[in-house]
Write an enzyme that holds these catalytic residues in place. Structure first.
Site, mmCIF file in Angstrom:
data_model
loop_
_atom_site.group_PDB
_atom_site.id
_atom_site.type_symbol
_atom_site.label_atom_id
_atom_site.label_comp_id
_atom_site.label_asym_id
_atom_site.label_seq_id
_atom_site.Cartn_x
_atom_site.Cartn_y
_atom_site.Cartn_z
ATOM 1 N N LYS A 186 53.236 -19.719 84.154
ATOM 2 C CA LYS A 186 54.226 -20.791 84.035
ATOM 3 C C LYS A 186 53.781 -21.740 82.933
ATOM 4 O O LYS A 186 52.665 -22.265 82.972
ATOM 5 C CB LYS A 186 54.349 -21.530 85.371
ATOM 6 C CG LYS A 186 55.451 -22.571 85.416
ATOM 7 C CD LYS A 186 55.617 -23.085 86.841
ATOM 8 C CE LYS A 186 56.846 -23.978 86.967
ATOM 9 N NZ LYS A 186 57.091 -24.379 88.362
ATOM 10 N N SER A 212 51.050 -27.956 84.911
ATOM 11 C CA SER A 212 51.400 -29.226 85.532
ATOM 12 C C SER A 212 50.786 -30.369 84.724
ATOM 13 O O SER A 212 49.629 -30.286 84.310
ATOM 14 C CB SER A 212 50.876 -29.292 86.968
ATOM 15 O OG SER A 212 50.996 -30.616 87.475
ATOM 16 N N ASP A 247 57.762 -26.506 98.837
ATOM 17 C CA ASP A 247 57.051 -26.070 100.044
ATOM 18 C C ASP A 247 55.580 -25.870 99.694
ATOM 19 O O ASP A 247 55.074 -24.754 99.634
ATOM 20 C CB ASP A 247 57.666 -24.785 100.583
ATOM 21 C CG ASP A 247 57.127 -24.395 101.951
ATOM 22 O OD1 ASP A 247 56.431 -25.223 102.573
ATOM 23 O OD2 ASP A 247 57.392 -23.267 102.401
#
Length: 352
Positions: free
Chosen positions: A214, A181, A70
């Protein structure tokens, strides 16, 4: 029509087009009361033995949806009706960006995995904040996953994170700081101890909300432990282990770009989590992500030290019943070992 039939149709479509159709369907569902009731009744599993208070926030169950599904905070309400204990929206950046060239999302069907090179495509802070503000505070915790714009040089990256924390502080329960990422050039270079310390010092003055880091799964165990220790000592309240992998040796079908998620990274993610948890359990809230698709997997990570787990790829492959199934299995396993609440199982393997 069950999900296996729906999946056959969706998997004939381009992955991004399938995602857009699913997003449209979810947004439509909240406008039809009986559909929302149907989702809650069929896909939510509620038992107080699964609830925990973490970061001073109540989590009804330990299974969350990882960032990336999302991206633009358009599906928070319908996703909550599918049984998640918490949700991430994003990754979002200060300015809107289109992401990397298409095609950039690929299914590895036989391996129940995905490979994506999306590149933080999102609508930007202003639009996403407006959407999140309409639903926050929400019935379950919602977390903003934030990253820097592609055009922002690394030596200016902290400014992007500052802008996002200032802008979103009033419409999330916590922040996930995404510097792991593989799809934004040089982003993973920010996974350094000096940057982590500087980043926390800058952001902690702007928010009282928990900051969660993360990390990538491809660093060495020693490097991961060192980075996570630095983050915990700096003041990060949580650690997510881990993001997608650039280990293209995992399958001969892999592209030579983007990050792999799903079953292909299960063992890599589990082993990295196990080693990091040995050192960091009790020093920060640990969240395990990567290849989890059933209650046994999730419960194993919980006993290794995870207070929470996250799924993404398995949600696509298994469908909206996955949270209910995982939570039911977690509860049965915990009860079979004599635990009265899931929190008692967290880190059980480390306390022996």
């Amino acid at each position: 029509m069950n999900y296996s039939d729906i999946k056959k149709i969706f998997f004939k479509l381009n992955p991004e087009n399938a995602h857009k159709i699913a997003e449209f369907g979810m947004k439509l569902s909240v406008k039809i009361p009986f559909v929302s009731d149907y989702l809650v009744n069929n896909f939510c599993f509620i038992d107080t033995k699964l609830s925990q208070n973490i970061f001073g926030i109540n989590f009804l169950n330990p299974v969350g949806l990882a960032g990336g599904f999302d991206k633009n905070a358009t599906m928070i309400t319908p996703l909550s009706a599918m049984g998640f204990g918490f949700l991430e929206y994003g990754t979002l950046t200060p300015k809107p960006q289109g992401g990397n060239p298409k095609p950039r999302l690929f299914r590895l069907i036989e391996e129940k995995s995905l490979q994506n090179a999306m590149g933080f495509n999102n609508d930007g802070l202003d639009k996403i904040k407006a959407r999140a503000s309409k639903v926050y505070p929400f019935s379950i915790p919602i977390i903003a996953n934030i990253g820097k714009n592609k055009i922002t040089p690394n030596d200016m990256a902290i400014k992007d994170y500052e802008i996002l924390v200032k802008g979103l502080d009033s419409c999330c329960d916590a922040f996930v700081i995404n510097i792991s990422s593989p799809n934004t050039p040089n982003l993973r270079d920010l996974q350094s101890e000096s940057f982590i310390n500087e980043l926390f010092a800058a952001l902690s003055s702007l928010t009282k909300k928990p900051l969660i880091l993360k990390i990538a799964p491809d660093m060495s165990i020693d490097s991961a432990i060192s980075l996570c220790s630095t983050a915990a000592n700096a003041g990060f309240k949580g650690l997510i282990i881990n993001n997608t992998s650039v280990d293209y040796s995992l399958t001969p079908k892999a592209k030579d770009f983007g990050g792999i998620s799903g079953q292909l990274i299960k063992n890599k993610s589990k082993e990295l989590f196990k080693e990091v948890a040995k050192e960091l359990y009790g020093k920060a809230v640990l969240i395990s992500c990567g290849g989890i698709d059933n209650g046994q997997d999730a419960y194993e990570r919980i006993k290794m030290g995870a207070s929470l787990v996250q799924i993404y790829t398995s949600f696509i492959y298994e469908g909206p019943s996955i949270c209910k199934n995982i939570n039911n299995q977690i509860l049965n396993l915990a009860l079979s070992e004599g635990y009265e609440n899931i929190s008692q199982a967290v880190g059980a393997n480390l306390r022996r």
